[in-house]
Motif scaffolding. Structure first.
Motif, mmCIF file in Angstrom:
data_model
loop_
_atom_site.group_PDB
_atom_site.id
_atom_site.type_symbol
_atom_site.label_atom_id
_atom_site.label_comp_id
_atom_site.label_asym_id
_atom_site.label_seq_id
_atom_site.Cartn_x
_atom_site.Cartn_y
_atom_site.Cartn_z
ATOM 1 N N TYR A 137 -10.337 19.791 -1.519
ATOM 2 C CA TYR A 137 -9.471 20.198 -0.724
ATOM 3 C C TYR A 137 -9.075 21.567 -0.213
ATOM 4 N N ASN A 138 -9.966 22.310 -1.102
ATOM 5 C CA ASN A 138 -9.858 23.962 -0.877
ATOM 6 C C ASN A 138 -8.215 24.465 -1.185
ATOM 7 N N LEU A 139 -7.884 23.969 -2.045
ATOM 8 C CA LEU A 139 -6.334 24.236 -2.577
ATOM 9 C C LEU A 139 -6.175 25.667 -2.879
ATOM 10 N N VAL A 140 -7.333 26.451 -3.071
ATOM 11 C CA VAL A 140 -7.012 28.080 -3.306
ATOM 12 C C VAL A 140 -6.290 28.516 -2.088
ATOM 13 N N SER A 141 -6.372 28.023 -0.874
ATOM 14 C CA SER A 141 -5.942 28.284 0.311
ATOM 15 C C SER A 141 -4.583 28.173 0.569
ATOM 16 N N GLY A 142 -3.804 27.213 -0.428
ATOM 17 C CA GLY A 142 -2.645 26.681 -0.039
ATOM 18 C C GLY A 142 -1.793 27.461 -1.072
ATOM 19 N N ARG A 143 -0.188 26.708 -0.973
ATOM 20 C CA ARG A 143 0.749 27.268 -2.015
ATOM 21 C C ARG A 143 1.257 26.053 -2.450
ATOM 22 N N PRO A 144 1.516 25.903 -3.906
ATOM 23 C CA PRO A 144 0.951 26.709 -4.844
ATOM 24 C C PRO A 144 -0.343 26.328 -4.965
ATOM 25 N N MET A 160 0.969 -1.060 -0.118
ATOM 26 C CA MET A 160 0.082 -0.023 0.034
ATOM 27 C C MET A 160 0.807 1.357 -0.052
ATOM 28 N N ASN A 161 0.301 2.302 -0.618
ATOM 29 C CA ASN A 161 1.206 3.624 -0.829
ATOM 30 C C ASN A 161 1.373 4.506 0.357
ATOM 31 N N GLU A 162 2.113 4.865 0.977
ATOM 32 C CA GLU A 162 2.115 6.013 1.875
ATOM 33 C C GLU A 162 1.516 7.351 0.984
ATOM 34 N N ASN A 163 0.746 8.068 1.872
ATOM 35 C CA ASN A 163 0.206 9.429 1.578
ATOM 36 C C ASN A 163 1.245 10.139 1.225
ATOM 37 N N PRO A 164 1.666 10.755 -0.034
ATOM 38 C CA PRO A 164 2.526 11.575 -0.570
ATOM 39 C C PRO A 164 2.231 13.079 0.140
ATOM 40 N N CYS A 165 1.002 13.358 0.395
ATOM 41 C CA CYS A 165 0.647 14.616 0.843
ATOM 42 C C CYS A 165 -0.455 14.588 1.864
ATOM 43 N N PRO A 166 -0.343 14.833 2.981
ATOM 44 C CA PRO A 166 -1.268 14.980 3.966
ATOM 45 C C PRO A 166 -2.673 15.807 3.702
ATOM 46 N N LYS A 167 -2.280 17.041 2.946
ATOM 47 C CA LYS A 167 -3.326 17.691 2.333
ATOM 48 C C LYS A 167 -4.341 16.937 1.278
ATOM 49 N N VAL A 168 -3.849 16.358 0.509
ATOM 50 C CA VAL A 168 -4.529 15.580 -0.606
ATOM 51 C C VAL A 168 -4.042 14.224 -0.657
ATOM 52 N N PRO A 169 -4.768 13.239 -0.124
ATOM 53 C CA PRO A 169 -4.344 12.110 -0.079
ATOM 54 C C PRO A 169 -4.453 11.314 -1.822
ATOM 55 N N PHE A 170 -3.480 10.423 -1.944
ATOM 56 C CA PHE A 170 -3.271 9.830 -3.220
ATOM 57 C C PHE A 170 -4.505 8.769 -3.093
ATOM 58 N N THR A 171 -5.369 8.780 -3.492
ATOM 59 C CA THR A 171 -6.273 7.620 -3.616
ATOM 60 C C THR A 171 -6.936 7.491 -5.012
ATOM 61 N N ALA A 172 -7.441 6.326 -5.057
ATOM 62 C CA ALA A 172 -8.366 5.813 -6.334
ATOM 63 C C ALA A 172 -9.300 6.821 -6.652
ATOM 64 N N GLU A 173 -10.099 7.099 -5.651
ATOM 65 C CA GLU A 173 -11.317 8.350 -5.669
ATOM 66 C C GLU A 173 -10.665 9.686 -6.278
ATOM 67 N N ASN A 174 -9.362 10.039 -5.860
ATOM 68 C CA ASN A 174 -8.842 11.240 -6.185
ATOM 69 C C ASN A 174 -8.389 11.221 -7.871
ATOM 70 N N ILE A 175 -7.747 10.023 -7.969
ATOM 71 C CA ILE A 175 -7.302 9.777 -9.224
ATOM 72 C C ILE A 175 -8.305 9.650 -10.186
ATOM 73 N N THR A 176 -9.499 9.130 -10.044
ATOM 74 C CA THR A 176 -10.758 9.288 -10.915
ATOM 75 C C THR A 176 -10.988 10.738 -11.283
ATOM 76 N N TYR A 186 -1.243 15.709 -9.184
ATOM 77 C CA TYR A 186 0.057 16.300 -8.831
ATOM 78 C C TYR A 186 -0.021 17.171 -7.547
ATOM 79 N N CYS A 187 -1.078 17.732 -7.261
ATOM 80 C CA CYS A 187 -1.568 18.228 -6.082
ATOM 81 C C CYS A 187 -1.082 17.546 -4.827
ATOM 82 N N SER A 188 -1.238 16.124 -4.927
ATOM 83 C CA SER A 188 -0.793 15.114 -3.949
ATOM 84 C C SER A 188 0.639 14.780 -3.897
ATOM 85 N N THR A 189 0.950 14.386 -5.387
ATOM 86 C CA THR A 189 2.152 13.822 -5.533
ATOM 87 C C THR A 189 3.376 14.786 -5.739
#
Length: 106
Positions: free
Chosen positions: A88-95, A1-17, A60-63
Motif C-alpha cells: 500500500y506504499n505507506l512510505v508516502s503517507g502519515r504516519p 462483516m467488518n467495515e473497512n476501518p481505513c480505505p488506504k489499507v483494507p482490514f482483510t484476512a490476507e493483510n492479517i496474515t 495497525y496501519c488499517s485499524t
C-alpha cells in the motif's frame, strides 16, 4: 462483516496474515499482545472470515493505534519490512511507521 476501518489499507484476512506486527520488537514483550496472539488462530478459524480488529494484534496501519498499552515504542519498528506496508506504499503517507502508537495510515 467488518467495515473497512481505513480505505488506504483494507482490514482483510490476507493483510492479517501478511502483517509483520506480531513479530515487531515494539510489541513482542507485551503481555497483552501475547495473550491475544495465543487466541488468534482460534479466532481466525471460528470467525468464518475476518475477525474484529480488537482480536488482532496487528494491521495497525488499517485499524489505528494498538489497544494494548504495554508496547515498547523505544524498540525498533519493522514496518518497513512488512509486505502490507510495501503493498500500500505507506512510505508516502502519515504516519510512516509506528502505526501501533501513532494510528492508521492516512
Amino acid at each position: 462483516m467488518n467495515e473497512n476501518p481505513c480505505p488506504k489499507v483494507p482490514f482483510t484476512a490476507e493483510n492479517i496474515t501478511a502483517c509483520m506486527c506480531p513479530r515487531c520488537p515494539v510489541q513482542t514483550g507485551s503481555r497483552c499482545v501475547n495473550e491475544i496472539l495465543g487466541k488468534l488462530d482460534e479466532v481466525l478459524g471460528s470467525a468464518g472470515g475476518v475477525p474484529e480488529p480488537r482480536d488482532v494484534p496487528g494491521v495497525y496501519c488499517s485499524t489505528g493505534a494498538a489497544t494494548c498499552k504495554d508496547l515498547n515504542p523505544s524498540q525498533m519498528c519493522i514496518c518497513g519490512s512488512c509486505a502490507v506496508w510495501h503493498r500500500y506504499n505507506l512510505v508516502s503517507g502519515r504516519p510512516v511507521y509506528y502505526f501501533c502508537k501513532d494510528g492508521r495510515a492516512g
